[in-house]
Scaffold this motif. Sequence first.
Motif, PDB file in Angstrom:
ATOM      1  N   THR A 172     -25.230 -23.668  -1.110  1.00 56.45           N
ATOM      2  CA  THR A 172     -25.827 -22.417  -1.580  1.00 56.45           C
ATOM      3  C   THR A 172     -24.752 -21.355  -1.788  1.00 56.45           C
ATOM      4  O   THR A 172     -24.741 -20.652  -2.807  1.00 56.45           O
ATOM      5  CB  THR A 172     -26.868 -21.924  -0.568  1.00 56.45           C
ATOM      6  N   LEU A 173     -23.823 -21.247  -0.855  1.00 57.51           N
ATOM      7  CA  LEU A 173     -22.739 -20.277  -0.992  1.00 57.51           C
ATOM      8  C   LEU A 173     -21.922 -20.535  -2.249  1.00 57.51           C
ATOM      9  O   LEU A 173     -21.473 -19.591  -2.918  1.00 57.51           O
ATOM     10  CB  LEU A 173     -21.852 -20.332   0.248  1.00 57.51           C
ATOM     11  N   SER A 174     -21.735 -21.801  -2.592  1.00 56.32           N
ATOM     12  CA  SER A 174     -20.906 -22.142  -3.755  1.00 56.32           C
ATOM     13  C   SER A 174     -21.527 -21.697  -5.070  1.00 56.32           C
ATOM     14  O   SER A 174     -20.852 -21.690  -6.106  1.00 56.32           O
ATOM     15  CB  SER A 174     -20.652 -23.654  -3.791  1.00 56.32           C
ATOM     16  N   LYS A 175     -22.804 -21.318  -5.069  1.00 54.55           N
ATOM     17  CA  LYS A 175     -23.461 -20.836  -6.279  1.00 54.55           C
ATOM     18  C   LYS A 175     -23.066 -19.401  -6.629  1.00 54.55           C
ATOM     19  O   LYS A 175     -23.373 -18.915  -7.720  1.00 54.55           O
ATOM     20  CB  LYS A 175     -24.987 -20.921  -6.124  1.00 54.55           C
ATOM     21  N   GLY A 176     -22.429 -18.710  -5.708  1.00 57.85           N
ATOM     22  CA  GLY A 176     -22.055 -17.324  -5.944  1.00 57.85           C
ATOM     23  C   GLY A 176     -20.828 -17.196  -6.830  1.00 57.85           C
ATOM     24  O   GLY A 176     -20.066 -18.150  -7.029  1.00 57.85           O
ATOM     25  N   PRO A 177     -20.591 -16.002  -7.383  1.00 59.43           N
ATOM     26  CA  PRO A 177     -19.400 -15.766  -8.211  1.00 59.43           C
ATOM     27  C   PRO A 177     -18.126 -15.988  -7.409  1.00 59.43           C
ATOM     28  O   PRO A 177     -18.075 -15.750  -6.212  1.00 59.43           O
ATOM     29  CB  PRO A 177     -19.541 -14.293  -8.617  1.00 59.43           C
ATOM     30  N   ARG A 178     -17.086 -16.431  -8.108  1.00 53.14           N
ATOM     31  CA  ARG A 178     -15.785 -16.634  -7.488  1.00 53.14           C
ATOM     32  C   ARG A 178     -14.792 -15.643  -8.060  1.00 53.14           C
ATOM     33  O   ARG A 178     -14.963 -15.124  -9.166  1.00 53.14           O
ATOM     34  CB  ARG A 178     -15.283 -18.064  -7.741  1.00 53.14           C
ATOM     35  N   LEU A 179     -13.736 -15.396  -7.311  1.00 53.97           N
ATOM     36  CA  LEU A 179     -12.664 -14.546  -7.807  1.00 53.97           C
ATOM     37  C   LEU A 179     -11.798 -15.319  -8.794  1.00 53.97           C
ATOM     38  O   LEU A 179     -11.548 -16.517  -8.606  1.00 53.97           O
ATOM     39  CB  LEU A 179     -11.792 -14.059  -6.653  1.00 53.97           C
ATOM     40  N   PRO A 180     -11.304 -14.670  -9.840  1.00 54.29           N
ATOM     41  CA  PRO A 180     -10.357 -15.339 -10.734  1.00 54.29           C
ATOM     42  C   PRO A 180      -9.034 -15.587 -10.019  1.00 54.29           C
ATOM     43  O   PRO A 180      -8.745 -14.986  -8.985  1.00 54.29           O
ATOM     44  CB  PRO A 180     -10.201 -14.348 -11.889  1.00 54.29           C
ATOM     45  N   PRO A 181      -8.190 -16.481 -10.560  1.00 47.92           N
ATOM     46  CA  PRO A 181      -6.975 -16.885  -9.840  1.00 47.92           C
ATOM     47  C   PRO A 181      -6.060 -15.739  -9.432  1.00 47.92           C
ATOM     48  O   PRO A 181      -5.515 -15.749  -8.324  1.00 47.92           O
ATOM     49  CB  PRO A 181      -6.288 -17.831 -10.830  1.00 47.92           C
ATOM     50  N   ASP A 182      -5.864 -14.725 -10.296  1.00 48.75           N
ATOM     51  CA  ASP A 182      -4.955 -13.648  -9.900  1.00 48.75           C
ATOM     52  C   ASP A 182      -5.537 -12.830  -8.756  1.00 48.75           C
ATOM     53  O   ASP A 182      -4.801 -12.332  -7.888  1.00 48.75           O
ATOM     54  CB  ASP A 182      -4.610 -12.763 -11.094  1.00 48.75           C
TER      55      ASP A 182
END
Length: 612
Positions: free
Chosen positions: A196-206
């Motif tokens: 469920t947590l993995s469905k959230g937005p992620r930060l871009p690499p920088d």
Amino acid sequence: MADLIVHNARITTLDAQLPSARAIAVSAGKVLAVGPDADVMAYADDRTLVIDAHARRLIPGLNDSHTHLIRGGLNYNMELRWDGIDSLSDALALLKAQVARTPPPQWVRVIGGFSQYQFAEKRLPTLQELNASAPDTPVFILHLYDRALLNRAALRAVGYTRDTPDPPGGRIERDKAGNPTGLLLARPNALILYATLSKGPRLPPDYQLNSTRHYMRELNRLGITSVIDAGGGFQNWPDDYAVIRKLHADGELTVRIAYNLFTQNNGGERADFERWSEMLQPRAGDDWFRHNGAGEMLVFSAADFELFNEARPELPARLEPELEDVVRLLVTKRWPFRIHATYDESISRILDVYEKVDREIPFDGLHWTIDHAETISPRNIERVVAMGGGIAVQHRMAFQGEAFVERYGAEAAMHTPPIRRMLDAGAPVGAGTDATRVASYNPWTALHWLVSGRTVGGLALYRDANRLGREEALRLWTQGSAWFSSEQAVKGTLGVGQYADFALLSADYLSVPEAAIPDIESVLTVVGGRIVHGGKDYASLAPDLPPPMPDWSPLNLHREPLPGPPVVVASAPHLPGGHCRTHGHGHGARHAAPPGDVQGFWGALGCSCFAF
């Protein structure tokens, strides 16, 4: 001559040849000299940076023998931390403030590191409280490995409806009409929580690079100079190590990292390790970033869990053949390995496999580790020692001790884990946190647990027989942990020739009242002779760090005024001597807002620990 000298200090070297000293000199990243001020100052010339410690305690750098820095760093800037917050009302006030500044479609997430028992209210927030605090912004709160709380906006974001089935090993709590309430339970598998947590937005690499730098600086602020990263789910080599590898290549690591590789494929574990063993030689790397072998997951069939509010798991019959297959490969390749094992019943079966392999392919000094080992028996401790293994312990009981006592009783909890028995048996023992999800990354919370035997909620777990002296506990966090990356010859003490990794403390760990141990932080942290953190009188020595990214990060929250009227909280304002258990009692002085001003940030909330 010396590059750096720290003098007028009270140095605990942990070196048997010279246990205490007043000054330390550093050259080329290593300890050049330790001793009286006059003797050490003889190594100074006009190039030497000379620092007056003002009689503060100086210790070897702390080394977390089991943590998840690489994973935690990728997300640190997105997470609102409740580590050490004493009151649920304070925690909810912080949550509400972050909700007000989090733009759509971003989430507000509190990802572990706290226990409901640390709050004065001794409970978690209700779903009604979450929905009132955040009617439109998704909120995800992970409590240990047992549950997650989602508000209605988060349920909409992840798409959970009455038609969503429960996954294997997890449960979606529902109301009478069958609709999800927002409570997710690990029964007993935590996969539902992480999926469920993995469905959230992620930060871009920088942004992930920036986030990892800020997380390392936070660890430096607490005196941590080394860690052993135990891998993690969805952490594949080499793709998911791109950020930490770039930081290493660019010379921007401020914590030494030894990393283990964690299999990702249930049923395909041997294939993972075969592939990786062709890519990496044992202990490949350098003094800052080094491969440390396999684990903590070796085979999924051998993985028990540590939810003490759930019954002990019965591991499947395929454990033995699958584990034997992988361990044979690892010993043949001379890869060190570690395995997650909470319960003695699991450890017994694991050691049966190890002994079988050892008889046919001798381990012969290869370092291997049992991680956690909360209920390991005296007999199994002896078996570990006989085969040359070590035991890495963490302060998970500080966060789950109440649940353990409720299920198994106070008598059973008195030796959970049996650290004194491990030491008396001659086992190598290293200390750590298992941060960031199941426990806080704060080493001083862990040291307080080792010394006091108390949970973060104040429950006394141990009699004197299973409590450690202060220097003894410190050794587990320094010399003890070094064994688990095969670096005991170069780190863990402040003897001549050792790495110049040390921390100058805000308070004297060896003499402060026991209850004040969790408030300690480092005011000057040095790794390889390089200053990586400076606070209080040494703030001007701190290296530059770019602002946290994105600008709505909880780390930036203290820079902006809070919306709405003053918040009334249950705990006292966070003045020196207060009860923050994560960031120490001195950090308020860095900010201009006076803590007595109820309209200002400090007076309104009492503590801005989430912002660091």
